[in-house]
Write an enzyme that holds these catalytic residues in place. Structure first.
Site, PDB file in Angstrom:
ATOM      1  N   LYS A 205      30.400 -11.344  -6.194  1.00  0.00           N
ATOM      2  CA  LYS A 205      31.541 -10.564  -6.675  1.00  0.00           C
ATOM      3  C   LYS A 205      32.845 -11.143  -6.115  1.00  0.00           C
ATOM      4  O   LYS A 205      33.779 -11.395  -6.844  1.00  0.00           O
ATOM      5  CB  LYS A 205      31.371  -9.098  -6.253  1.00  0.00           C
ATOM      6  CG  LYS A 205      32.490  -8.205  -6.689  1.00  0.00           C
ATOM      7  CD  LYS A 205      32.230  -6.752  -6.362  1.00  0.00           C
ATOM      8  CE  LYS A 205      33.491  -5.949  -6.626  1.00  0.00           C
ATOM      9  NZ  LYS A 205      33.358  -4.541  -6.324  1.00  0.00           N
ATOM     10  N   GLU A 211      27.143 -16.766   3.104  1.00  0.00           N
ATOM     11  CA  GLU A 211      25.758 -17.196   2.831  1.00  0.00           C
ATOM     12  C   GLU A 211      25.643 -17.813   1.435  1.00  0.00           C
ATOM     13  O   GLU A 211      25.027 -18.870   1.244  1.00  0.00           O
ATOM     14  CB  GLU A 211      24.797 -15.998   2.913  1.00  0.00           C
ATOM     15  CG  GLU A 211      24.670 -15.386   4.285  1.00  0.00           C
ATOM     16  CD  GLU A 211      25.605 -14.188   4.480  1.00  0.00           C
ATOM     17  OE1 GLU A 211      26.752 -14.222   3.981  1.00  0.00           O
ATOM     18  OE2 GLU A 211      25.187 -13.237   5.156  1.00  0.00           O
ATOM     19  N   GLY A 266      29.249  -3.837  -5.795  1.00  0.00           N
ATOM     20  CA  GLY A 266      28.209  -4.866  -5.684  1.00  0.00           C
ATOM     21  C   GLY A 266      26.810  -4.301  -5.863  1.00  0.00           C
ATOM     22  O   GLY A 266      25.988  -4.834  -6.607  1.00  0.00           O
ATOM     23  N   ARG A 267      26.535  -3.183  -5.190  1.00  0.00           N
ATOM     24  CA  ARG A 267      25.170  -2.630  -5.253  1.00  0.00           C
ATOM     25  C   ARG A 267      24.900  -1.869  -6.539  1.00  0.00           C
ATOM     26  O   ARG A 267      23.817  -1.307  -6.723  1.00  0.00           O
ATOM     27  CB  ARG A 267      24.910  -1.759  -4.017  1.00  0.00           C
ATOM     28  CG  ARG A 267      25.934  -0.681  -3.771  1.00  0.00           C
ATOM     29  CD  ARG A 267      25.792  -0.082  -2.377  1.00  0.00           C
ATOM     30  NE  ARG A 267      26.871   0.836  -2.041  1.00  0.00           N
ATOM     31  CZ  ARG A 267      28.035   0.462  -1.514  1.00  0.00           C
ATOM     32  NH1 ARG A 267      28.284  -0.810  -1.283  1.00  0.00           N
ATOM     33  NH2 ARG A 267      28.950   1.364  -1.220  1.00  0.00           N
ATOM     34  N   GLU A 352      23.792   1.531   2.108  1.00  0.00           N
ATOM     35  CA  GLU A 352      25.147   0.982   2.143  1.00  0.00           C
ATOM     36  C   GLU A 352      26.121   2.021   1.561  1.00  0.00           C
ATOM     37  O   GLU A 352      27.278   2.101   1.955  1.00  0.00           O
ATOM     38  CB  GLU A 352      25.228  -0.343   1.368  1.00  0.00           C
ATOM     39  CG  GLU A 352      26.441  -1.177   1.743  1.00  0.00           C
ATOM     40  CD  GLU A 352      26.423  -2.589   1.154  1.00  0.00           C
ATOM     41  OE1 GLU A 352      26.685  -2.719  -0.052  1.00  0.00           O
ATOM     42  OE2 GLU A 352      26.161  -3.554   1.888  1.00  0.00           O
ATOM     43  N   HIS A 383      -3.196   2.257   3.538  1.00  0.00           N
ATOM     44  CA  HIS A 383      -3.999   1.595   4.567  1.00  0.00           C
ATOM     45  C   HIS A 383      -3.120   1.041   5.679  1.00  0.00           C
ATOM     46  O   HIS A 383      -3.545   0.188   6.448  1.00  0.00           O
ATOM     47  CB  HIS A 383      -4.836   0.483   3.928  1.00  0.00           C
ATOM     48  CG  HIS A 383      -5.724   1.031   2.856  1.00  0.00           C
ATOM     49  ND1 HIS A 383      -6.977   1.533   3.107  1.00  0.00           N
ATOM     50  CD2 HIS A 383      -5.503   1.234   1.533  1.00  0.00           C
ATOM     51  CE1 HIS A 383      -7.515   1.984   1.985  1.00  0.00           C
ATOM     52  NE2 HIS A 383      -6.623   1.815   1.014  1.00  0.00           N
ATOM     53  N   LYS A 511      30.560  -9.570  10.189  1.00  0.00           N
ATOM     54  CA  LYS A 511      31.007 -10.790   9.486  1.00  0.00           C
ATOM     55  C   LYS A 511      32.130 -11.460  10.269  1.00  0.00           C
ATOM     56  O   LYS A 511      32.138 -12.668  10.470  1.00  0.00           O
ATOM     57  CB  LYS A 511      31.547 -10.440   8.090  1.00  0.00           C
ATOM     58  CG  LYS A 511      30.497 -10.065   7.080  1.00  0.00           C
ATOM     59  CD  LYS A 511      31.156  -9.909   5.707  1.00  0.00           C
ATOM     60  CE  LYS A 511      30.244  -9.202   4.737  1.00  0.00           C
ATOM     61  NZ  LYS A 511      30.863  -8.898   3.460  1.00  0.00           N
TER      62      LYS A 511
END
Ligand code: F6P
Length: 544
Positions: A205, A211, A266-267, A352, A383, A511
């Protein structure tokens, strides 16, 4: 004390909780055979049974009072109308506009966002068709067989989750997703790929995320080590972003950029051009079916009365346990192997969004906002961590999700899967009483002292809440609907808690500090400007 916790609706719920904490769901089902009908509802392709919760009609009515007191319906309208409800970033919140087929004008800052959305959808359609048909050729004249989405967070989790969920619908080009700046992620992905037949989709965005840019640069180097000439870059790199300037600075021409806008969080961006890698492997028709599934839930959310509104009911049930029973986590348990990434995706969406501790006015909250969301696919979890759900000390409300029909039928597999799905919510609700456990042990022939020793370990308290969500089948429509359901649930909870679900300032500090450390790494002979722990660790790493 906040105005929320001293409000009439909140205090009535507190009083009511004292009564409900003494009630067992087993009795409630015994006394009211109509519970399933009363506490279930449908929305688009989704069916929700919420009868296995520690609630009565009175509970629901008090929770709805809370929703009314917090003006939930008014806020929902404000969001859909494009008001700038993300006030800390001065932004509208309009992911719903991305999946609305209407052409009716919707203005944000004087611009018709519907036109923008339909323009980019057409651009995506043309591009996906050209790549999928083989018309789009790589630098050797060969067609594209693999697409690598480079992005992180909201620019990765949604399309990656959906590509996995809809694997049966996906064809060539195959989609791969690289997010982690750990070089292993890119290296392992590229190991099997041919640069001449690979398309990189750089998704960000902001187009400033460290990264993503690092991975994109390394991908370009890898590509150029074979293709040699920069002139081939446009055939193999496209960008998805709101930031044309940074895209150009990176070396991708605006002609190869698929735009979206700051009013898409973004999410919440799966539905925008961020879905391009998914659309490439799925085809635009199926991508559109996913948008329509989400749109059905948007319509439901906007128009259904609060008491029949699925996202509202789910949100209020969450508030009931988080704020009145002190539940600190919530499990999401899809009984569908395709949904193995669903929890990762929902973690960003919910944690977030609602990981906040000040109100919209900036005052500290004196109540919990949001819980830790976790889980994974059934029956695997049975399990592993289900022991804690059944006999552990914390109360963990859970959503069980299952398709009634399998997309990959194989003998009796689906019947066994669904029998387990049903059995788990029944077991959590009923438990096993002391007398039931005792009768079982007696019939197994155990002698008295061994029986007494074993008995406490064989009892299950039960009364553990769950929701059961059924879909007919996992497909683009039902997946779109499920995701929209959780988006709106998250939003409603933020309204109850009076927090802004659409910013994420909490990710900034880490960051900032990482940038600083990176700068110091090679420049300073000795590092002493952090705390002793950080200094010590950094020195240790640098010396090796
Ligand atoms: O660091 C958090 C975050 O900003 C998320 O909100 C976002 O989805 C992700 O990073 C990626 O951001 P971008 O799409 O700008 O690269």
């Amino acid at each position: 004390m906040s105005s929320l916790t001293t409000s009439p609706a909140w205090m009535s719920l507190q009083e009511h909780q004292k009564i409900m904490s003494e009630q067992h769901m087993r009795m409630m089902f015994h006394e009211d055979p109509d519970r399933f009908r009363k506490f279930s509802l449908s929305a688009g392709p989704l069916f929700l049974d919420y009868s296995k919760n520690r609630i009565t009609e009175k509970t629901v009515s008090l929770l709805l009072d809370l929703a009314r007191q917090c003006h939930v319906s008014e806020w929902v309208n404000r969001m859909f109308k494009g008001e700038k409800i993300n006030f800390t970033e001065h932004r509208a919140v309009l992911h719903t506009a991305l999946r609305n087929p209407s052409t009716e004008t919707l203005l944000v800052d004087g611009v018709n966002v519907r036109e923008q959305v339909h323009h980019v959808l057409s651009q995506m359609k043309r591009f996906t068709e050209s790549v999928r048909s083989g018309q789009w050729k790589g630098y050797t004249g060969e067609t594209i067989t693999d697409v690598v989405n480079i992005g992180i967070g909201g620019s990765d989790l949604g399309p990656a989750m959906a590509a996995r969920a809809l694997e049966e619908d996906c064809t060539v080009p195959r989609a791969h997703f690289v997010s982690n700046v750990d070089g292993a992620h890119l290296a392992r992905t590229l190991k099997h790929l041919n640069p001449a037949r690979t398309l990189f989709v750089v998704a960000s965005k902001t187009f400033t995320t460290q990264e993503t840019l690092m991975n994109a640069r390394s991908a370009r180097e890898w590509f150029l080590s074979q293709a040699r000439y920069e002139k081939f870059i446009p055939l193999h790199f496209v960008a998805l972003s709101t930031n044309q300037r940074e895209v150009s600075a990176f070396g991708i021409s605006p002609d190869h950029m698929f735009e979206f806008w700051d009013w898409v969080g973004g999410r919440y961006s799966l539905w925008s051009s961020i879905g391009l890698s998914l659309a490439l492997t799925l085809g635009m028709d199926k991508f559109s079916e996913m948008l329509l599934g989400a749109f059905e839930i948007d319509e439901h959310f906007q128009t259904a009365p609060l008491e029949k509104n699925m996202p509202v009911i789910l949100a209020l049930l969450g508030v009931w346990y988080i704020n009145f029973f002190n539940a600190q986590t919530h499990a999401i348990l899809p009984y569908d192997q395709g949904m193995s990434d669903f929890v990762n995706y929902l973690q960003q969406m919910t944690m977030e969004s609602n990981g906040k501790s000040v109100t919209r006015e900036g005052l500290p909250v004196d109540y919990a906002t949001g819980s830790i969301l976790w889980g994974g696919v059934g029956t695997n979890g049975q399990h592993a961590y289900f022991q804690l759900l059944h006999q552990g000390t914390p109360l963990i409300p859970a959503d069980f999700i299952a398709p009634m029909h399998s997309r990959t039928p194989l003998g009796n597999h689906h019947k066994i899967l669904l029998s387990n799905f049903l059995a788990q919510t029944e077991a959590l609700m009923r438990g096993k009483s002391r007398s039931e456990a005792q009768a079982e042990l007696i019939s197994s022939g155990l002698e008295k002292s061994a029986l007494q020793a074993l008995l406490p370990h064989k009892c299950f308290a039960g009364n553990r809440p769950s929701n059961s969500l059924l879909i007919d089948q996992l497909n683009p429509r039902s997946l779109g609907a499920l995701v929209a359901l959780y988006e709106h649930k998250t939003f409603v909870q933020s309204l109850i808690w009076d927090i802004n679900a659409f910013d994420q300032w909490g990710v900034e500090l880490g960051k900032q500090l990482a940038q600083g450390i990176q700068a110091e790494w090679d420049q300073r002979p000795e590092i002493s400007n952090h705390d002793a722990s950080t200094n010590g660790l950094l020195e240790m790493i640098r010396k090796t």
